[in-house]
Every structure is written in structure tokens, then in C-alpha cells.
Design a protein around this motif. Structure first.
Motif, PDB file in Angstrom:
ATOM      1  N   LEU A  43      -3.080  -0.250  -3.715  1.00  0.00           N
ATOM      2  CA  LEU A  43      -2.511   0.227  -4.977  1.00  0.00           C
ATOM      3  C   LEU A  43      -1.270   1.097  -4.766  1.00  0.00           C
ATOM      4  O   LEU A  43      -1.015   2.052  -5.501  1.00  0.00           O
ATOM      5  CB  LEU A  43      -3.561   0.984  -5.807  1.00  0.00           C
ATOM      6  N   GLY A  44      -0.510   0.763  -3.726  1.00  0.00           N
ATOM      7  CA  GLY A  44       0.745   1.480  -3.470  1.00  0.00           C
ATOM      8  C   GLY A  44       0.531   2.905  -3.012  1.00  0.00           C
ATOM      9  O   GLY A  44       1.459   3.717  -3.062  1.00  0.00           O
ATOM     10  N   ILE A  45      -0.674   3.227  -2.539  1.00  0.00           N
ATOM     11  CA  ILE A  45      -0.957   4.610  -2.131  1.00  0.00           C
ATOM     12  C   ILE A  45      -1.344   4.682  -0.645  1.00  0.00           C
ATOM     13  O   ILE A  45      -0.606   5.218   0.163  1.00  0.00           O
ATOM     14  CB  ILE A  45      -2.046   5.241  -3.031  1.00  0.00           C
ATOM     15  N   GLY A  46      -2.527   4.152  -0.284  1.00  0.00           N
ATOM     16  CA  GLY A  46      -2.947   4.209   1.122  1.00  0.00           C
ATOM     17  C   GLY A  46      -3.289   5.632   1.545  1.00  0.00           C
ATOM     18  O   GLY A  46      -2.590   6.252   2.348  1.00  0.00           O
ATOM     19  N   ALA A  47      -4.392   6.169   1.008  1.00  0.00           N
ATOM     20  CA  ALA A  47      -4.665   7.599   1.193  1.00  0.00           C
ATOM     21  C   ALA A  47      -5.905   7.907   2.030  1.00  0.00           C
ATOM     22  O   ALA A  47      -6.304   9.059   2.111  1.00  0.00           O
ATOM     23  CB  ALA A  47      -4.757   8.299  -0.156  1.00  0.00           C
ATOM     24  N   PHE A  48      -6.544   6.883   2.644  1.00  0.00           N
ATOM     25  CA  PHE A  48      -7.528   7.211   3.677  1.00  0.00           C
ATOM     26  C   PHE A  48      -6.692   7.461   4.932  1.00  0.00           C
ATOM     27  O   PHE A  48      -6.734   6.716   5.910  1.00  0.00           O
ATOM     28  CB  PHE A  48      -8.496   6.053   3.934  1.00  0.00           C
ATOM     29  N   ALA A  49      -5.896   8.506   4.899  1.00  0.00           N
ATOM     30  CA  ALA A  49      -4.935   8.786   5.960  1.00  0.00           C
ATOM     31  C   ALA A  49      -4.619  10.270   5.940  1.00  0.00           C
ATOM     32  O   ALA A  49      -4.653  10.886   4.878  1.00  0.00           O
ATOM     33  CB  ALA A  49      -3.647   7.982   5.731  1.00  0.00           C
ATOM     34  N   GLU A  50      -4.348  10.818   7.100  1.00  0.00           N
ATOM     35  CA  GLU A  50      -4.025  12.256   7.144  1.00  0.00           C
ATOM     36  C   GLU A  50      -2.765  12.534   6.330  1.00  0.00           C
ATOM     37  O   GLU A  50      -2.633  13.585   5.706  1.00  0.00           O
ATOM     38  CB  GLU A  50      -3.863  12.705   8.594  1.00  0.00           C
ATOM     39  N   LEU A  86     -13.304  10.358   7.725  1.00  0.00           N
ATOM     40  CA  LEU A  86     -12.549   9.093   7.745  1.00  0.00           C
ATOM     41  C   LEU A  86     -13.321   7.959   8.414  1.00  0.00           C
ATOM     42  O   LEU A  86     -13.157   6.796   8.067  1.00  0.00           O
ATOM     43  CB  LEU A  86     -11.255   9.291   8.550  1.00  0.00           C
ATOM     44  N   ASP A  87     -14.180   8.329   9.366  1.00  0.00           N
ATOM     45  CA  ASP A  87     -14.867   7.289  10.142  1.00  0.00           C
ATOM     46  C   ASP A  87     -16.079   6.701   9.419  1.00  0.00           C
ATOM     47  O   ASP A  87     -16.745   5.817   9.936  1.00  0.00           O
ATOM     48  CB  ASP A  87     -15.308   7.866  11.505  1.00  0.00           C
ATOM     49  N   PRO A 105       9.558  10.290  12.258  1.00  0.00           N
ATOM     50  CA  PRO A 105       8.330   9.589  11.855  1.00  0.00           C
ATOM     51  C   PRO A 105       7.125  10.242  12.537  1.00  0.00           C
ATOM     52  O   PRO A 105       7.229  10.682  13.669  1.00  0.00           O
ATOM     53  CB  PRO A 105       8.552   8.175  12.384  1.00  0.00           C
ATOM     54  N   GLN A 106       5.993  10.285  11.822  1.00  0.00           N
ATOM     55  CA  GLN A 106       4.812  10.940  12.369  1.00  0.00           C
ATOM     56  C   GLN A 106       3.700   9.935  12.609  1.00  0.00           C
ATOM     57  O   GLN A 106       3.571   8.976  11.867  1.00  0.00           O
ATOM     58  CB  GLN A 106       4.284  11.977  11.374  1.00  0.00           C
ATOM     59  N   GLN A 107       2.868  10.213  13.615  1.00  0.00           N
ATOM     60  CA  GLN A 107       1.704   9.372  13.866  1.00  0.00           C
ATOM     61  C   GLN A 107       0.476  10.095  13.334  1.00  0.00           C
ATOM     62  O   GLN A 107       0.249  11.247  13.676  1.00  0.00           O
ATOM     63  CB  GLN A 107       1.545   9.118  15.370  1.00  0.00           C
ATOM     64  N   VAL A 108      -0.302   9.396  12.491  1.00  0.00           N
ATOM     65  CA  VAL A 108      -1.508  10.007  11.918  1.00  0.00           C
ATOM     66  C   VAL A 108      -2.675   9.011  11.947  1.00  0.00           C
ATOM     67  O   VAL A 108      -2.467   7.808  12.108  1.00  0.00           O
ATOM     68  CB  VAL A 108      -1.287  10.474  10.451  1.00  0.00           C
ATOM     69  N   LYS A 109      -3.871   9.538  11.761  1.00  0.00           N
ATOM     70  CA  LYS A 109      -5.073   8.684  11.707  1.00  0.00           C
ATOM     71  C   LYS A 109      -5.262   8.146  10.286  1.00  0.00           C
ATOM     72  O   LYS A 109      -5.032   8.866   9.304  1.00  0.00           O
ATOM     73  CB  LYS A 109      -6.305   9.503  12.064  1.00  0.00           C
ATOM     74  N   ALA A 110      -5.720   6.891  10.199  1.00  0.00           N
ATOM     75  CA  ALA A 110      -5.900   6.272   8.882  1.00  0.00           C
ATOM     76  C   ALA A 110      -6.924   5.154   8.968  1.00  0.00           C
ATOM     77  O   ALA A 110      -7.221   4.662  10.054  1.00  0.00           O
ATOM     78  CB  ALA A 110      -4.564   5.710   8.394  1.00  0.00           C
ATOM     79  N   VAL A 111      -7.453   4.762   7.802  1.00  0.00           N
ATOM     80  CA  VAL A 111      -8.436   3.670   7.754  1.00  0.00           C
ATOM     81  C   VAL A 111      -7.728   2.392   7.302  1.00  0.00           C
ATOM     82  O   VAL A 111      -7.136   2.358   6.221  1.00  0.00           O
ATOM     83  CB  VAL A 111      -9.580   4.007   6.777  1.00  0.00           C
ATOM     84  N   ILE A 112      -7.812   1.371   8.130  1.00  0.00           N
ATOM     85  CA  ILE A 112      -7.155   0.108   7.782  1.00  0.00           C
ATOM     86  C   ILE A 112      -8.163  -1.045   7.737  1.00  0.00           C
ATOM     87  O   ILE A 112      -9.218  -0.999   8.363  1.00  0.00           O
ATOM     88  CB  ILE A 112      -6.016  -0.239   8.770  1.00  0.00           C
ATOM     89  N   ALA A 113      -7.808  -2.066   6.945  1.00  0.00           N
ATOM     90  CA  ALA A 113      -8.564  -3.322   6.928  1.00  0.00           C
ATOM     91  C   ALA A 113      -7.649  -4.344   7.584  1.00  0.00           C
ATOM     92  O   ALA A 113      -6.608  -4.691   7.056  1.00  0.00           O
ATOM     93  CB  ALA A 113      -8.891  -3.729   5.495  1.00  0.00           C
ATOM     94  N   ALA A 153     -13.508  -8.276   7.689  1.00  0.00           N
ATOM     95  CA  ALA A 153     -13.835  -7.502   8.898  1.00  0.00           C
ATOM     96  C   ALA A 153     -14.092  -6.051   8.515  1.00  0.00           C
ATOM     97  O   ALA A 153     -13.477  -5.545   7.575  1.00  0.00           O
ATOM     98  CB  ALA A 153     -12.692  -7.594   9.895  1.00  0.00           C
ATOM     99  N   PRO A 154     -15.015  -5.372   9.224  1.00  0.00           N
ATOM    100  CA  PRO A 154     -15.248  -3.956   8.913  1.00  0.00           C
ATOM    101  C   PRO A 154     -13.943  -3.168   9.043  1.00  0.00           C
ATOM    102  O   PRO A 154     -13.095  -3.512   9.875  1.00  0.00           O
ATOM    103  CB  PRO A 154     -16.250  -3.518   9.982  1.00  0.00           C
ATOM    104  N   VAL A 155     -13.819  -2.124   8.237  1.00  0.00           N
ATOM    105  CA  VAL A 155     -12.604  -1.309   8.329  1.00  0.00           C
ATOM    106  C   VAL A 155     -12.647  -0.496   9.621  1.00  0.00           C
ATOM    107  O   VAL A 155     -13.701  -0.303  10.208  1.00  0.00           O
ATOM    108  CB  VAL A 155     -12.459  -0.373   7.111  1.00  0.00           C
ATOM    109  N   GLU A 156     -11.490  -0.033  10.066  1.00  0.00           N
ATOM    110  CA  GLU A 156     -11.435   0.751  11.306  1.00  0.00           C
ATOM    111  C   GLU A 156     -10.448   1.897  11.177  1.00  0.00           C
ATOM    112  O   GLU A 156      -9.527   1.842  10.358  1.00  0.00           O
ATOM    113  CB  GLU A 156     -11.026  -0.159  12.470  1.00  0.00           C
ATOM    114  N   VAL A 157     -10.668   2.931  11.985  1.00  0.00           N
ATOM    115  CA  VAL A 157      -9.725   4.052  12.015  1.00  0.00           C
ATOM    116  C   VAL A 157      -8.655   3.720  13.054  1.00  0.00           C
ATOM    117  O   VAL A 157      -8.982   3.347  14.181  1.00  0.00           O
ATOM    118  CB  VAL A 157     -10.438   5.372  12.383  1.00  0.00           C
ATOM    119  N   ALA A 158      -7.399   3.783  12.656  1.00  0.00           N
ATOM    120  CA  ALA A 158      -6.297   3.446  13.557  1.00  0.00           C
ATOM    121  C   ALA A 158      -5.219   4.518  13.452  1.00  0.00           C
ATOM    122  O   ALA A 158      -5.242   5.341  12.532  1.00  0.00           O
ATOM    123  CB  ALA A 158      -5.713   2.079  13.160  1.00  0.00           C
ATOM    124  N   THR A 159      -4.280   4.499  14.390  1.00  0.00           N
ATOM    125  CA  THR A 159      -3.126   5.396  14.299  1.00  0.00           C
ATOM    126  C   THR A 159      -2.000   4.641  13.604  1.00  0.00           C
ATOM    127  O   THR A 159      -1.701   3.497  13.955  1.00  0.00           O
ATOM    128  CB  THR A 159      -2.669   5.828  15.716  1.00  0.00           C
TER     129      THR A 159
END
Ligand code: APR
Ligand code: ZN
Ligand code: ZN
Length: 361
Positions: free
Chosen positions: A129-136, A339-340, A2-10, A15-21
Motif C-alpha cells: 500500500l505504498g508504505i512498507g512499515a514492517f521496517a525500522e 519483527l520476527d 542511504p541506510q541499511q535497516v531490518k524489515a519484513v519482506i515477502a 512463501a513465509p515472510v522473512e526478516v531481511a536487510t
């Protein structure tokens, strides 16, 4: 691994969105991990953040994306590592009645990746939408990946994954706009603008853009509108009739998603014309029309879901037309951001300043 990457989550409603690992698992059977290169910011991402779609927080946002397949799971035949792909919302089953009748757009058993991506503490994420692509990187079903010509810029190719495809498809797939037709498009944001562009591609002779914002009408002209109507100051039904010799348009695309604009579309069509609803209404909206007015006309009242697209047919074709200089998809990219800056992009979208902000990774 499994890999750790940066992504934008709500994380929570409003609440404002944030960049998380986040943690992206290795692809399981039928799945693929895609290294995202570009992802457009769409209204639907904002709707997720506002809790308007469902309350399965936290969401991993972003769903209008292109990237490179990094790894595939067991049994994957659709794509291989290194392929440049555009992502779509759901893979079709190939087995149900709709798929077997050659209408996979209406598949009953669509699917996304079975495994879940998580936060570092193990909390499962709901990908938009089954994608989640604000992510590395993201994990999808392999059937959500469509290979296209890698000569196209990712920021442009990715747009086909949602709004631009919806609008183009509403005109060319659902509305069946043909050579010489007259078309009216009500609401010329990203979706309506793409419907204008699709109508030009299909050879429409008259393309009437209707909006309440002059900036949008100006853009619509660049995308191919031959006439523009500001419906804040001019009755659009009368104007469309006048511009079509008193008949109404052969195809009217409604790209706002409101009862009053739907009514305009309904009355602005030729007696044998087609209305295509591609704007997304909210659950409380209702429509009232004299039944006699529905009865006294031929033509068709249609709605367009995802532009009635077949990703494997439409994505590569539209990318090819773009690369040949015959379809200016680049006109939809107003700005590229990191992303930010997704939260600021939501703000600009709200102001009506942009057709598309695209996150580049
Ligand atoms: N009449 C004409 N145009 C209108 C009206 C109206 N009453 N109200 C709004 N508009 C115009 C806006 O000025 C804007 O140009 O409709 C356009 C909507 O565009 P966007 O906000 O950019 O939305 P878009 O991404 O194009 O999506 C259009 O489809 O995906 C759905 O939720 C989305 O319902 C929305 C629609
Ligand atoms: Zn979208
Ligand atoms: Zn199916």
C-alpha cells in the motif's frame, strides 16, 4: 547517505515472510524517511504474501503504522523531522477535479514515494500500500504523513492507518450514523468492531452486532454493541427487524465482503436506510437481487473505501478522542510482537484469535 535497516519482506508467492536487510535512500523532493515505532498486522499484508494483490514480488510488508519523521526531502512542508505521524496509503494531488471539488478521498492522481527501497543486491521492493512499515525505517511521500498528538502510544495511533479507520469511517463518514440511529454491523472482526465503536461515538441508540463467532460478539459488546446476533444459529435479517420495531436498521454496515452477508445487510435495512459495504469482496463474487426490491426502497447503497477518511481531519481527531478516554482504540491491540513474529501473527489472524497483532520497533 542511504541506510541499511531490518524489515519484513515477502520474497515469493505463498512463501513465509522473512526478516531481511533493506536499503532506504535519502528522501528526495516531496519525500520523507520515517523511523517506524509500531505497525499493525493486517489481512492485506497476508493477501500480498499470497500473491492475491499483484505479483510484484518482493514486497516490503506492513502499512498500519506510526513513527517519527527522521528526515525530509526538498520542498516538504507537510511535516518536519521529529514529528510523530500516522502513515496513510497515498498522498493526494490537490490539483485534480476531485481534489478541487473538496473530495480528495477520490483523488485521481494519488502518489507514493518516487524512489524505491531495495534489497542489498539492488532488487527493488514493492512497499505494501505504498508504505512498507514492517521496517525500522521506511520511505514515503511526505503527504502520506499526518501529524498527531505524540502523547498517544504508537501501537494505538498506527491502527488508524488502515483497518480501524476503515471501520470507524464506514460508520461515521460513509454511513453518516447519527444520534439516536439504529445500526447493524455484519461481521465484527477488526473492521466491523471499529464500525461498532464508531456508531457508539456517533450516538447510535441501538447497535446490533452480527457474527458467526461468539468470541467476536463478546468483543463487540465491549466495543459498544447493545445487542448481538449469532447468524449461524439465528436469521440475522429477522433478528435485526425484530430489534428495530419491525422496520430494519437505519444503517447496516457489511464488514465481511461476501454476497450472502451483503444480501442480509440489504434486507435488514429500514426502507429509507443506508447499506455500507466495507468488507472487501474478491473479483469472482457477484450479487443477484430482484430489481424490484432495489426499486421499492429509498435510502442508499454505498461502499466505503478507506472509511472515506481524510487523514488530516480524521487521524488527529480520533487520537485526541482516544487521549481523552472517549474512544477505546487500545481495545484493538490484542498483542504486541517483534519483527520476527509476523508469520506467526498471520497464523493467529487466520484462527480468528486476534483483533490486531502490532509489531513494536
Ligand atoms: N456472517 C457474519 N460474520 C461473518 C461471516 C458470515 N457469514 N463470515 C465471517 N464472518 C465474520 C468473522 O467471524 C470475523 O469476525 O467476519 C469477521 C471478519 O473479520 P476479520 O477476519 O477480522 O477481518 P477484518 O480485518 O475485520 O476485515 C473485514 O474487510 O478489510 C476487509 O479483507 C477484509 O473482507 C475483510 C473485511
Ligand atoms: Zn490494512
Ligand atoms: Zn487529486
Amino acid at each position: 547517505m542511504p541506510q541499511q535497516v531490518k524489515a519484513v519482506i515477502a520474497r515469493a508467492k505463498g512463501a513465509p515472510v522473512e526478516v531481511a536487510t533493506i536499503v532506504v535512500p535519502d528522501p528526495g523532493p516531496g519525500e520523507a524517511v520515517v523511523r517506524i515505532q509500531a505497525c499493525g498486522v493486517c489481512h492485506t499484508d497476508l493477501h500480498y504474501r499470497e500473491g492475491g494483490i499483484n505479483d510484484e514480488f518482493p514486497f516490503l510488508l506492513g502499512h498500519e503504522a506510526a513513527g517519527i519523521v527522521e528526515s525530509v526531502g526538498e520542498g516538504v512542508t507537510e511535516v518536519e523531522p521529529g514529528d510523530f505521524v500516522v502513515l496513510n496509503w497515498r498522498a493526494v494531488c490537490g490539483q485534480c477535479r476531485a481534489c478541487k471539488r473538496g473530495r480528495p478521498q477520490y483523488c485521481f492522481n494519488t502518489h507514493n514515494a518516487k524512489q524505491r527501497m531495495t534489497l542489498l543486491d539492488g532488487t527493488e521492493l514493492s512497499p505494501a500500500l505504498g508504505i512498507g512499515a514492517f521496517a525500522e525505517k521506511t520511505l514515503v511521500a511526505a503527504g502520506q504523513c499526518t501529524k498527531v498528538d505524540p502523547a498517544a502510544e504508537p501501537a494505538v495511533a498506527g491502527l488508524l492507518g488502515c483497518g480501524v479507520m476503515a471501520g470507524l469511517g464506514a460508520a461515521i463518514n460513509t454511513g453518516n450514523v447519527g444520534r439516536g440511529d439504529s445500526v447493524a454491523v455484519i461481521g465484527c472482526g477488526g473492521v466491523g468492531g471499529a464500525a461498532v465503536m464508531g456508531s457508539r461515538l456517533a450516538g447510535a441508540a441501538k447497535i446490533i452486532a452480527v457474527d458467526i463467532d461468539d468470541r467476536k460478539l463478546e468483543t463487540a459488546r465491549k466495543l459498544g454493541a447493545t445487542h448481538t446476533v449469532n447468524s449461524r444459529t439465528t436469521d440475522p435479517v429477522e433478528a435485526i427487524r425484530e430489534l428495530t420495531g419491525g422496520n430494519g436498521a437505519d444503517v447496516v454496515v457489511e464488514a465481511v465482503g461476501r454476497p450472502e452477508t451483503y444480501k442480509q445487510a440489504f434486507y435488514a435495512r429500514d426502507l429509507a436506510g443506508t447499506v455500507v459495504l466495507v468488507g472487501v469482496p474478491t473479483p469472482e463474487m457477484t450479487l443477484e437481487l430482484p430489481l424490484l426490491d432495489v426499486f421499492g426502497r429509498g435510502g442508499a447503497l454505498k461502499s466505503s473505501w478507506y472509511g472515506d477518511c481524510l487523514p488530516s481531519r480524521d487521524f488527529p481527531m480520533l487520537v485526541d478522542l482516544y487521549l481523552q478516554g472517549r474512544l477505546d482504540l487500545g481495545a484493538f491491540v490484542t498483542e504486541t510482537i517483534g519483527l520476527d513474529a509476523v508469520e506467526q501473527a498471520f497464523e493467529r489472524m487466520h484462527q480468528g484469535d486476534v483483533l490486531r497483532s502490532v509489531v513494536i520497533l
